[in-house]
Design a protein around this motif. Structure first.
Motif, PDB file in Angstrom:
ATOM      1  N   ALA A  81       0.861  -1.390   0.229  1.00 21.50           N
ATOM      2  CA  ALA A  81       0.274  -0.123  -0.142  1.00 21.50           C
ATOM      3  C   ALA A  81       0.619   0.859   0.428  1.00 21.50           C
ATOM      4  N   ALA A  82       1.930   1.472   0.499  1.00 23.33           N
ATOM      5  CA  ALA A  82       2.907   2.486   0.706  1.00 23.33           C
ATOM      6  C   ALA A  82       3.580   2.754  -0.796  1.00 23.33           C
ATOM      7  N   LEU A  83       3.687   1.281  -1.102  1.00 20.17           N
ATOM      8  CA  LEU A  83       4.509   1.683  -2.067  1.00 20.17           C
ATOM      9  C   LEU A  83       3.634   2.006  -3.493  1.00 20.17           C
ATOM     10  N   CYS A  84       1.989   1.701  -3.550  1.00 19.50           N
ATOM     11  CA  CYS A  84       1.145   2.071  -4.087  1.00 19.50           C
ATOM     12  C   CYS A  84       0.879   4.076  -4.120  1.00 19.50           C
ATOM     13  N   PHE A  85       1.071   4.480  -2.716  1.00 17.00           N
ATOM     14  CA  PHE A  85       0.469   5.166  -2.657  1.00 17.00           C
ATOM     15  C   PHE A  85       2.113   6.526  -3.137  1.00 17.00           C
ATOM     16  N   ALA A  86       2.736   5.834  -2.705  1.00 14.38           N
ATOM     17  CA  ALA A  86       4.047   6.493  -3.388  1.00 14.38           C
ATOM     18  C   ALA A  86       4.112   6.561  -5.298  1.00 14.38           C
ATOM     19  N   ALA A  87       3.611   5.957  -5.230  1.00 15.78           N
ATOM     20  CA  ALA A  87       2.801   5.554  -6.860  1.00 15.78           C
ATOM     21  C   ALA A  87       1.826   6.782  -7.339  1.00 15.78           C
ATOM     22  N   ALA A  88       1.260   7.122  -6.768  1.00 12.54           N
ATOM     23  CA  ALA A  88       0.062   8.144  -6.994  1.00 12.54           C
ATOM     24  C   ALA A  88       0.594   9.686  -6.590  1.00 12.54           C
ATOM     25  N   LEU A  89       1.215   9.162  -5.518  1.00 11.89           N
ATOM     26  CA  LEU A  89       2.066  10.876  -5.064  1.00 11.89           C
ATOM     27  C   LEU A  89       3.215  11.110  -6.339  1.00 11.89           C
ATOM     28  N   ALA A  90       3.988  10.112  -6.698  1.00 10.56           N
ATOM     29  CA  ALA A  90       4.817  10.324  -7.587  1.00 10.56           C
ATOM     30  C   ALA A  90       4.017  10.829  -9.667  1.00 10.56           C
ATOM     31  N   LEU A  91       2.866  10.189  -9.388  1.00  6.63           N
ATOM     32  CA  LEU A  91       1.868  10.989 -10.786  1.00  6.63           C
ATOM     33  C   LEU A  91       1.668  12.368 -10.365  1.00  6.63           C
ATOM     34  N   ASN A  92       1.355  12.424  -8.841  1.00  5.14           N
ATOM     35  CA  ASN A  92       1.373  13.751  -8.551  1.00  5.14           C
ATOM     36  C   ASN A  92       2.326  15.053  -8.989  1.00  5.14           C
ATOM     37  N   ARG A  93       4.077  14.640  -8.606  1.00  9.06           N
ATOM     38  CA  ARG A  93       4.937  15.583  -8.949  1.00  9.06           C
ATOM     39  C   ARG A  93       4.606  15.776 -10.594  1.00  9.06           C
ATOM     40  N   ALA A  94       4.301  14.676 -10.851  1.00 13.83           N
ATOM     41  CA  ALA A  94       4.924  14.384 -13.126  1.00 13.83           C
ATOM     42  C   ALA A  94       4.214  15.205 -12.887  1.00 13.83           C
ATOM     43  N   ARG A  95       3.100  15.786 -12.455  1.00  8.97           N
ATOM     44  CA  ARG A  95       2.065  16.764 -13.118  1.00  8.97           C
ATOM     45  C   ARG A  95       1.391  16.359 -14.057  1.00  8.97           C
ATOM     46  N   VAL A  96       1.220  15.145 -13.745  1.00  5.16           N
ATOM     47  CA  VAL A  96      -0.392  13.879 -14.479  1.00  5.16           C
ATOM     48  C   VAL A  96      -1.403  14.491 -14.046  1.00  5.16           C
ATOM     49  N   TYR A  97      -2.319  14.886 -14.725  1.00  2.87           N
ATOM     50  CA  TYR A  97      -3.829  15.609 -14.431  1.00  2.87           C
ATOM     51  C   TYR A  97      -4.755  14.994 -14.863  1.00  2.87           C
TER      52      TYR A  97
ATOM     53  N   LEU B  49      -4.860   7.777  -1.240  1.00  2.28           N
ATOM     54  CA  LEU B  49      -5.499   8.119  -2.886  1.00  2.28           C
ATOM     55  C   LEU B  49      -5.713   9.714  -3.010  1.00  2.28           C
ATOM     56  N   ALA B  50      -7.198  10.326  -2.519  1.00  2.00           N
ATOM     57  CA  ALA B  50      -7.496  12.212  -2.543  1.00  2.00           C
ATOM     58  C   ALA B  50      -6.335  12.770  -2.250  1.00  2.00           C
ATOM     59  N   PHE B  51      -5.620  12.514  -1.238  1.00  2.11           N
ATOM     60  CA  PHE B  51      -4.338  13.328  -1.603  1.00  2.11           C
ATOM     61  C   PHE B  51      -3.438  13.457  -1.802  1.00  2.11           C
ATOM     62  N   ALA B  52      -3.414  12.360  -2.587  1.00  2.75           N
ATOM     63  CA  ALA B  52      -2.354  12.451  -4.021  1.00  2.75           C
ATOM     64  C   ALA B  52      -3.116  12.886  -4.892  1.00  2.75           C
ATOM     65  N   ILE B  53      -4.455  12.635  -5.064  1.00  5.51           N
ATOM     66  CA  ILE B  53      -4.594  14.141  -5.844  1.00  5.51           C
ATOM     67  C   ILE B  53      -4.187  15.337  -6.629  1.00  5.51           C
ATOM     68  N   PRO B  54      -3.957  15.402  -7.808  1.00  2.00           N
ATOM     69  CA  PRO B  54      -3.314  16.455  -7.899  1.00  2.00           C
ATOM     70  C   PRO B  54      -4.485  18.188  -7.658  1.00  2.00           C
ATOM     71  N   THR B  55      -3.752  19.323  -7.455  1.00  2.87           N
ATOM     72  CA  THR B  55      -4.466  20.773  -7.313  1.00  2.87           C
ATOM     73  C   THR B  55      -3.499  22.165  -7.832  1.00  2.87           C
ATOM     74  N   HIS B  56      -3.763  22.142  -8.608  1.00  2.00           N
ATOM     75  CA  HIS B  56      -2.754  23.652  -9.303  1.00  2.00           C
ATOM     76  C   HIS B  56      -3.194  24.786  -8.487  1.00  2.00           C
ATOM     77  N   SER B  57      -2.364  25.585  -8.933  1.00  2.00           N
ATOM     78  CA  SER B  57      -2.381  26.636  -8.832  1.00  2.00           C
ATOM     79  C   SER B  57      -3.885  27.400  -9.270  1.00  2.00           C
ATOM     80  N   PRO B  58      -4.841  28.989  -9.485  1.00  3.51           N
ATOM     81  CA  PRO B  58      -5.361  29.119  -9.461  1.00  3.51           C
ATOM     82  C   PRO B  58      -4.960  30.046 -10.935  1.00  3.51           C
TER      83      PRO B  58
END
Length: 608
Positions: A368-384, A414-423
């Motif tokens: 689960a930690a690895l999957c969460f890390a993957a979701a965070l990596a997608l966020n950091r890579a700006r995958v929307y 997963l919700a905390f990993a979903i990206p937001t971006h600046s206005p």
């Protein structure tokens, strides 16, 4: 948070509103407009075309003022000029003149227009200079605010806000009310009711109770025990229908709740520490006091683990009842309760994760930690795009399910990993969208014109998508499924308790703890914690609502239906205490709703 109203308030009134059209119309179209607004000018031409060419003699047109003085310095004067003309029976003549001459709305031009239209010019000029009709325009502004109107033009068709496209065909489809449109409108109206989600949950619970105590009770049990296994090669996931709802579908509910929490923390009420202090203190008191009261009845007993049951608040029910009480409940109190409930949800999620998890499988947690890390990596890579997160989310859910931790944790992570971006840069987007629309009006270019059109539409879709972050879009798109399908199914699957003497013994410690905790503990804890936060200087004393209203809102927070039943399922392995706890939750919900409604109905004003 409380939704913007979609109904016209107040409704059309022939005694005060400016109306043009038949007394018994097929449809009433109301516009909030601004005489200096270019978009209103274009809409004016479209309205005339619809009334004269498409639906002659069938449309009653009503106009209310919404002058935007920040952008249009002549708009307030123009609105008052229309009212000065109305005082002489010529509102619509001045109305049409000003939309046709938006570059001539200064004082002298309007006085000259009055003479051109055959009005008493001196009277018109005097009323305009003395601002005789400013209160009438101000009344329309107040009505616009009551109807949730902030921009011009805004349209209402037969009292319902119209937010669709302004092209003739789209407006006509709504006015002509085809069957599909009527069904859609009914669904939108129902979803727009604050009490609608709570009503469906209540309906699910009532149906479940009747079914479980009917001659067909065996079919109720058999339905939810039906195995719905998923097989992929040698991999088998043998879950029952009940487990798919409680361990699968409910994850979407927690996912949406966490997205809402995330939004409130980043940009909502909880983003300002000073503003957030009051509802956070209230939520803390509203969780601690019920748990303490429950433990007073059950300390050292076999049911002590149920202390989390009376901690929860069902936001849909609480806000629904507040909406039904109408103006007795100020908007600020609804915002306070909504923010409190969000903080309460955070507490419930933590309680589930920390205190109601047993038999941990470390390998599952690592995965689960690895999957969460993957979701965070997608966020950091700006995958929307949502698809990669969906695939990772499935893996995360399976890992959490295998680990023994409740699967709600998967939705939260997963919700905390979903990206937001600046206005977004709205001026830039406006310029770009205007250029794209202008390109659609260019002369066709032979065979490749269709491809140009499709490319322009894709670009416009991309621009619109930029206005909301992925987290906001998912919250918007999934909330109806969560509120109107998942939660009613959850109630239907979990509220079917076979009523027996043992489940009606409300003097047993489990029942007393749940009922006293929800009905007494919730309002006591919320009110006391709020008062202490104000006295300690951690938060400002509320001026928009009184302390009795705080207590009434706290009592409504004792409606803990969804989360209370959910925690009860996690807390009690024995069916006897579980059934008693669920029945007690339902009794407490009824009592809390009655107490809260009584307190709010008789509440004094904040100054009292």
């Amino acid at each position: 948070m409380p939704e913007q109203p979609s109904q016209l308030s107040p409704p059309v009134d022939p005694a005060r509103d400016h109306m043009d059209g038949p007394d018994d119309p097929g449809v009433t179209l109301l516009e909030y407009g601004d005489y200096q607004c270019g978009y209103c000018q274009r809409a004016h031409a479209g309205i005339r075309r619809i009334r004269e060419q498409h639906l002659p003699g069938q449309v009653r047109y009503v106009f209310r003022h919404l002058p935007n003085t920040r952008l249009h310095p002549d708009a307030q004067r123009a609105a008052e000029a229309a009212e000065a003309a109305a005082a002489q029976g010529r509102f619509w003549d001045m109305h049409d003149y000003m939309f046709a001459n938006q570059d001539a709305l200064d004082r002298d031009s309007l006085v000259d227009a009055a003479a051109t239209l055959g009005l008493d010019q001196q009277r018109f000029a005097r009323e305009l200079d003395d601002q005789i009709h400013a209160p009438r325009v101000r009344a329309d502004l107040d009505h616009a605010q009551a109807s949730g109107v902030h921009v011009t033009p805004t349209f209402f068709i037969d009292g319902r806000r119209y937010d669709g496209p302004w092209d003739d065909e789209s407006v006509l489809d709504t006015m002509r009310r085809p069957l599909g449109g009527r069904v859609r409108q009914f669904a939108e109206d129902f979803a727009g009711l604050s009490a609608s989600a709570g009503f469906l949950m209540l309906l699910g619970a009532v149906v479940a109770l009747i079914w479980a105590n009917s001659p067909w009770a065996a079919s109720y049990t058999a339905l939810w025990n039906t195995e719905m296994a998923v097989r992929l090669g040698g991999f088998v996931l043998p879950l029952s229908l009940h487990q798919w709802i409680n361990d699968g579908l409910i994850v979407f509910f927690f996912f949406v709740v966490t997205l809402e929490i995330k939004r409130e923390i980043t940009a909502g009420e909880m983003s300002d520490p000073r503003r957030a202090a009051l509802p956070l203190a209230a939520a803390t008191g509203g969780m601690v006091a019920p748990a303490v009261l429950y433990l007073l009845f059950n300390w050292g007993g076999p049911a002590a683990m149920g202390w989390g049951v009376p901690m929860a608040t069902d936001t849909a029910f609480a806000l629904g009842i507040m909406a039904m009480l109408g103006p007795r409940v100020p908007l600020a109190l609804k915002v306070f309760v909504a923010t409190l409930a969000i903080a309460d949800d955070v507490g419930a999620i933590l309680v589930l994760a920390l205190f109601y998890t047993t038999d941990i499988a470390v390998a599952g947690l690592v995965l689960a930690a690895l999957c969460f890390a993957a979701a965070l990596a997608l966020n950091r890579a700006r995958v929307y795009r949502p698809l990669p997160y969906s695939l990772v989310g499935i893996g995360l859910w399976l890992a959490v399910l295998y680990s023994g931790v409740h699967t709600t944790l998967a939705g939260v992570l997963l919700a905390f990993a979903i990206p937001t971006h600046s206005p977004p840069n709205t001026p830039g987007l406006h310029s770009q969208s205007t250029a794209l629309f202008d390109s659609l009006q260019a002369p066709p270019v032979a065979s490749n014109d269709q491809s140009r059109y499709q490319a322009t539409v894709r670009a416009l879709e991309s621009l619109v998508g930029r206005l909301l972050s992925p987290a906001q879009r998912l919250e918007r798109d999934l909330r109806p499924w969560s509120s109107y399908l998942i939660l009613p199914l959850f109630a239907l699957a979990n509220a079917g308790i076979a009523v027996a003497p043992s489940t009606l013994d409300f003097l047993r410690p489990v029942s007393l703890g749940v009922i006293v905790g929800l009905v007494i503990g919730k309002p006591l804890g919320i009110t006391l914690a709020t008062w202490l936060a104000v006295r300690a200087g951690l938060a400002d004393q509320p001026t928009e609502f009184s302390w009795r209203q705080v207590a009434g809102a706290g009592a409504l927070c004792g409606i803990g239906f969804t989360m209370s039943i959910f925690i009860a399922d996690a807390a009690f392995a024995d069916s006897g205490p579980l059934a008693l706890a669920k029945v007690s939750v339902m009794v407490a919900c009824v009592l809390a709703a009655g107490l809260g409604s009584w307190l709010l109905r008789g509440a004094p004003s904040p100054s009292a």
